[in-house]
Scaffold this active site. Structure first.
Site, short mmCIF file in Angstrom:
data_model
loop_
_atom_site.label_atom_id
_atom_site.label_comp_id
_atom_site.label_asym_id
_atom_site.label_seq_id
_atom_site.Cartn_x
_atom_site.Cartn_y
_atom_site.Cartn_z
N HIS A 9 1.93 1.51 8.73
CA HIS A 9 3.19 2.22 8.98
C HIS A 9 3.36 3.42 8.05
CE1 HIS A 9 5.05 -1.68 10.86
NE2 HIS A 9 3.95 -1.26 11.47
N HIS A 53 6.89 -15.08 15.14
CA HIS A 53 8.16 -14.72 15.76
C HIS A 53 8.59 -15.95 16.55
CE1 HIS A 53 5.86 -10.88 15.74
NE2 HIS A 53 7.02 -10.30 15.50
N ASP A 55 -1.40 -8.21 9.18
CA ASP A 55 -0.73 -7.90 10.43
C ASP A 55 -1.61 -6.91 11.18
OD1 ASP A 55 0.97 -7.69 12.50
OD2 ASP A 55 2.45 -6.43 11.51
N GLU A 86 3.99 -2.05 5.28
CA GLU A 86 2.74 -2.22 6.06
C GLU A 86 1.85 -1.00 5.90
OE1 GLU A 86 2.80 -3.99 9.97
OE2 GLU A 86 1.41 -2.47 10.72
N MET A 97 6.43 -17.46 6.41
CA MET A 97 7.32 -16.38 6.87
C MET A 97 7.63 -16.56 8.36
SD MET A 97 7.09 -13.39 8.81
CE MET A 97 5.95 -12.02 8.66
N GLU A 155 10.97 -4.37 7.11
CA GLU A 155 9.67 -3.74 7.35
C GLU A 155 9.86 -2.37 7.99
OE1 GLU A 155 6.93 -6.21 9.56
OE2 GLU A 155 5.68 -4.48 10.05
N ASP A 184 -3.38 -1.00 13.95
CA ASP A 184 -3.53 -2.39 13.46
C ASP A 184 -4.98 -2.79 13.23
OD1 ASP A 184 -0.82 -2.90 13.34
OD2 ASP A 184 -0.73 -3.83 15.33
N ASP A 236 -0.18 3.40 16.62
CA ASP A 236 -0.30 2.20 15.80
C ASP A 236 -1.59 1.44 16.13
OD1 ASP A 236 0.17 -0.12 14.45
OD2 ASP A 236 1.97 -0.67 15.58
N LYS A 280 9.02 1.32 9.60
CA LYS A 280 7.98 1.94 10.44
C LYS A 280 8.57 3.25 10.97
CE LYS A 280 4.79 0.88 14.23
NZ LYS A 280 4.40 -0.05 15.30
N ASP A 287 6.66 -16.31 19.74
CA ASP A 287 5.21 -16.54 19.69
C ASP A 287 4.96 -18.02 19.97
OD1 ASP A 287 4.89 -13.95 18.83
OD2 ASP A 287 4.67 -14.48 16.71
N ASP A 313 2.30 -6.43 4.68
CA ASP A 313 1.49 -6.46 5.91
C ASP A 313 0.25 -5.61 5.68
OD1 ASP A 313 3.30 -8.08 7.15
OD2 ASP A 313 3.84 -6.67 8.75
C1 GCO Z 1 4.38 -3.69 14.56
C2 GCO Z 1 4.93 -4.52 13.42
C3 GCO Z 1 5.09 -5.97 13.77
C4 GCO Z 1 5.86 -6.74 12.73
C5 GCO Z 1 6.16 -8.12 13.22
C6 GCO Z 1 6.68 -9.05 12.16
O1 GCO Z 1 3.97 -2.57 14.27
O2 GCO Z 1 4.37 -4.15 15.71
O3 GCO Z 1 4.10 -4.35 12.32
O4 GCO Z 1 3.82 -6.54 13.94
O5 GCO Z 1 5.19 -6.81 11.53
O6 GCO Z 1 7.09 -8.03 14.25
O7 GCO Z 1 7.89 -8.67 11.76
MN MN Z 2 3.95 -5.45 10.56
MN MN Z 3 2.73 -2.69 12.55
#
Ligand code: GCO
Ligand code: MN
Ligand code: MN
Length: 388
Positions: free
Chosen positions: A221, A55, A288, A218, A89, A182, A258, A256, A184, A58, A246
């Site tokens: 998600h 991002h 991700d 993802e 990306m 993306e 991850d 969430d 979610k 970041d 992702d």
């Molecule tokens: C989340 C998302 C993010 C995006 C990221 C890139 O659940 O926080 O998955 O991690 O993938 O902002 O676009």
């Molecule tokens: Mn993501």
């Molecule tokens: Mn995510």
């Protein structure tokens, strides 16, 4: 014993925000120190990754001056040049700053919407400067808890306007970006617009330059929504819209998480890798995810290694699955062929329709036939459990 060492040719990427995650959650402070972007680049290269994604913020703090920005970017570019790591990306942080608390592109406040578009143009400039060709739109704050004030139709119209504008900007600048939405279902908003792969696919068809837009599905998600990630990815591939992916993991119905790729749902991870490998998907295998909050820096690199290693292990399992004669025979038995009937239903003609109407089916036999799925699935599991 096969070699599961990640190499750049495997196209593994991580976000700066993933391995850089400091272990903060809504209930607790960070458990790890921040790691510098240049150091992350060197570590990822050492571990065999192909690239690093980011991002805007970041790398460059939101309030950096132009000269601070240039200094940071040139240091980062040097780290990339020294290691050979790529930035395939880029994306925009449209969720951290309080200005975006009620949405960015879809905010009911016109000033916030314009700020979001301005911020994204700058972030697209940064991504292009670093060589990115894929631009991700994750609308984390694009949604609502309360539907009384605005409405979802307006939100979608604003979203469309912003994406149309930004696609034109990219073309105008000659950036050549492909855009990946993306989806979610929720978190951080109570309900996020475009909650699933299917909704994003429907929305893309309404964009001016829809050919430039695809998906960044993802694992976590779709799983949060209780859906099958494998089926979602299959639909994106079928629509030729799988522009990015992702990879991570997640327990269904939770916040969430991850988690490390393949940590929670090995079977779903296996069929995801199978889809990517069998379909000839040529894009990045992006992780991700982040290390558990319990971990120190060593745990972060163990996590990163684990994601890539698991992918390669599953890729090998896919090759074994495809070469396993018993499994392939079971699949063949499962998929019953009938050249005459397939010929009749493939394309419509008056003749085919009347022949099909005249055909008599043995419905009872069809209903009684056992397709052998228990056998096939057990073989698959034995392969995954490591005994075939
Ligand atoms: C989340 C998302 C993010 C995006 C990221 C890139 O659940 O926080 O998955 O991690 O993938 O902002 O676009
Ligand atoms: Mn993501
Ligand atoms: Mn995510």
């Amino acid at each position: 014993m096969a070699d599961y060492t990640p190499k750049p040719e495997h196209k593994f990427t991580f976000g700066l925000w993933t391995v850089g995650n400091i272990g903060r959650d809504p209930f607790g402070s960070p458990t790890r120190d921040a790691i510098g972007a240049d150091y992350i680049v060197h570590k990822l290269a050492e571990l065999g990754a192909y690239g690093v994604n980011l991002h805007d913020n970041d790398l460059v703090p939101i309030d950096a001056t132009a000269s601070e920005r240039d200094k940071i970017v040139s240091g980062f570019k040097k780290a990339l040049a020294d290691t050979g790591l790529k930035v395939p990306m880029a994306t925009t942080n449209l969720f951290s700053d309080p200005a975006f608390k009620d949405g960015a592109f879809t905010s009911p406040d016109a000033r916030v919407r314009a700020l979001a578009v301005q911020k994204t143009m700058n972030a697209m400039d940064l991504g292009a400067e670093l060589g990115a060709k894929t631009y991700v739109f994750w609308g984390g704050r694009e949604g609502a808890e309360v539907d009384a004030g605005s409405n979802a139709i307006e939100g979608l119209q604003h979203f469309r306007e912003a994406l149309n504008f930004l696609a034109e900007y990219s073309e105008d600048q000659g950036y050549g970006y492909k855009f990946a939405l993306e989806p979610k279902p929720n978190e951080p908003r109570g309900d996020i617009y475009l909650p699933t792969v299917g909704s994003a696919l429907g929305f893309i068809a309404t964009l001016d330059k829809s050919e430039l837009f695809g998906l960044n599905p993802e694992f976590a998600h779709e799983t949060m929504a209780g859906l099958s990630f494998v089926h979602a990815v299959a639909q994106a591939i079928d629509a030729r819209k799988l522009f990015h992916i992702d990879l991570n993991d997640q327990k269904m119905g939770r916040f969430d998480q991850d988690l490390r790729f393949g940590a929670e749902n090995p079977k779903g991870a296996f069929f995801t890798v199978k889809l990517l490998e069998d379909s000839g998907y040529a894009g990045m295998r992006h992780f991700d995810a982040h290390a558990l909050r319990t971990e120190d820096e060593a745990g972060v690199w163990a996590f990163a290694k684990g994601c890539m290693r698991t992918y390669l292990i599953l890729k090998e399992k896919v090759a074994r699955f495809n070469a396993d004669t018993e499994i392939q025979a079971a699949i063949k038995h499962y998929k019953v062929q009938d050249a005459t009937l397939e010929g009749l239903v493939k394309t419509y003609s008056k003749d085919n329709a009347s022949k099909l109407k005249a055909h008599t089916f043995d419905r009872e036999a069809l209903g009684k036939r056992g397709p052998g799925l228990e056998h096939l699935d057990q073989l698959t599991m034995e392969l995954l459990y490591g005994v075939r």
